[in-house]
Scaffold this motif. Structure first.
Motif, PDB file in Angstrom:
ATOM      1  N   LEU A  47      13.641  -7.649  15.657  1.00  0.00           N
ATOM      2  CA  LEU A  47      12.792  -6.732  15.265  1.00  0.00           C
ATOM      3  C   LEU A  47      12.880  -6.711  13.480  1.00  0.00           C
ATOM      4  CD1 LEU A  47      14.290  -3.413  16.885  1.00  0.00           C
ATOM      5  CD2 LEU A  47      12.219  -5.072  17.607  1.00  0.00           C
ATOM      6  N   ALA A  48      11.799  -6.587  13.099  1.00  0.00           N
ATOM      7  CA  ALA A  48      11.769  -6.461  11.511  1.00  0.00           C
ATOM      8  C   ALA A  48      11.010  -5.191  11.077  1.00  0.00           C
ATOM      9  CB  ALA A  48      11.155  -7.769  10.829  1.00  0.00           C
ATOM     10  N   ALA A  49      11.273  -4.441  10.551  1.00  0.00           N
ATOM     11  CA  ALA A  49      10.954  -3.100   9.933  1.00  0.00           C
ATOM     12  C   ALA A  49      10.299  -3.282   8.501  1.00  0.00           C
ATOM     13  CB  ALA A  49      11.759  -1.936  10.084  1.00  0.00           C
ATOM     14  N   ASN A  50       9.048  -3.066   8.103  1.00  0.00           N
ATOM     15  CA  ASN A  50       8.512  -3.015   6.899  1.00  0.00           C
ATOM     16  C   ASN A  50       8.592  -4.573   6.089  1.00  0.00           C
ATOM     17  OD1 ASN A  50       7.708  -0.387   7.078  1.00  0.00           O
ATOM     18  ND2 ASN A  50       9.814   0.438   6.234  1.00  0.00           N
ATOM     19  N   LEU A 100       7.067 -16.365  19.372  1.00  0.00           N
ATOM     20  CA  LEU A 100       5.799 -15.471  19.311  1.00  0.00           C
ATOM     21  C   LEU A 100       6.070 -14.090  18.597  1.00  0.00           C
ATOM     22  CD1 LEU A 100       4.168 -15.748  22.923  1.00  0.00           C
ATOM     23  CD2 LEU A 100       3.532 -16.928  20.828  1.00  0.00           C
ATOM     24  N   VAL A 101       5.117 -13.710  17.452  1.00  0.00           N
ATOM     25  CA  VAL A 101       5.431 -12.519  16.777  1.00  0.00           C
ATOM     26  C   VAL A 101       4.506 -11.472  17.421  1.00  0.00           C
ATOM     27  CG1 VAL A 101       5.565 -11.329  14.636  1.00  0.00           C
ATOM     28  CG2 VAL A 101       6.427 -13.613  14.816  1.00  0.00           C
ATOM     29  N   LEU A 102       4.684 -10.548  17.813  1.00  0.00           N
ATOM     30  CA  LEU A 102       3.626  -9.555  18.560  1.00  0.00           C
ATOM     31  C   LEU A 102       2.918  -8.659  17.248  1.00  0.00           C
ATOM     32  CD1 LEU A 102       5.679  -7.982  21.570  1.00  0.00           C
ATOM     33  CD2 LEU A 102       3.991  -9.766  21.549  1.00  0.00           C
ATOM     34  N   LEU A 153       6.620  -1.969  12.171  1.00  0.00           N
ATOM     35  CA  LEU A 153       7.715  -2.721  13.134  1.00  0.00           C
ATOM     36  C   LEU A 153       7.072  -4.117  13.841  1.00  0.00           C
ATOM     37  CD1 LEU A 153      10.684  -2.655  14.091  1.00  0.00           C
ATOM     38  CD2 LEU A 153       9.605  -1.598  16.247  1.00  0.00           C
ATOM     39  N   SER A 154       7.679  -5.217  13.649  1.00  0.00           N
ATOM     40  CA  SER A 154       7.425  -6.629  14.049  1.00  0.00           C
ATOM     41  C   SER A 154       8.432  -6.724  15.076  1.00  0.00           C
ATOM     42  CB  SER A 154       7.116  -7.549  13.086  1.00  0.00           C
ATOM     43  OG  SER A 154       6.146  -7.127  12.233  1.00  0.00           O
TER      44      SER A 154
END
Length: 131
Positions: free
Chosen positions: A11-14, A84-86, A39-40
């Motif tokens: 997860l990556a936020a901002n 894959l990045v959603l 969020l990614s």
């Protein structure tokens, strides 16, 4: 032998540094995320046989409600790892959105066969707290 192996979820936020989400965590300790964060989610997996029509389905449970989203991933040849990045998503904002969410992610192929399932918990906290 299974046709699919989930290798990594992050997860990556901002746009910040990715946080690796533990796979098969027996405690399902919640991950804190700030309200309103963008969020990614990154998924890394391998396939041991060609898979057509792979879809990632996410069920989010909170306060008695359930929200389901599906992301069509496509067809994959045996091999990998594939990363894959959603699409990025903004988390809800406001007092009513704070709390713990239970999220189940499933990978399903075009024939309806489930290849992997993961359960995680996330806690949306006030914006003053950081990921």
């Amino acid at each position: 032998m299974t046709a699919f192996e989930l290798v990594h979820v992050a997860l990556a936020a901002n746009g910040g540094s990715p946080y690796a989400v533990p796979l098969e965590s027996p405690d399902h300790d919640p991950v804190d995320l700030p309200e309103g964060a963008v969020l990614s989610v990154t998924l890394v997996f391998r396939v041991m046989e060609d898979l057509d029509g792979l879809t990632f389905e996410e069920n989010r449970r909170y306060d008695g409600g359930v929200v389901t989203t599906r992301s069509a991933l496509g067809g994959f040849r045996a091999g990998g790892p594939y990363e894959l990045v959603l699409p990025a998503e903004r988390l809800p904002v406001g007092h009513g959105s704070l709390g713990t969410y239970e999220v189940t992610g499933r990978f399903v192929d075009g024939d309806g066969r489930e290849h992997a399932r993961e359960l995680h918990r996330f806690r949306i906290v006030p914006q003053t707290n950081k990921v």
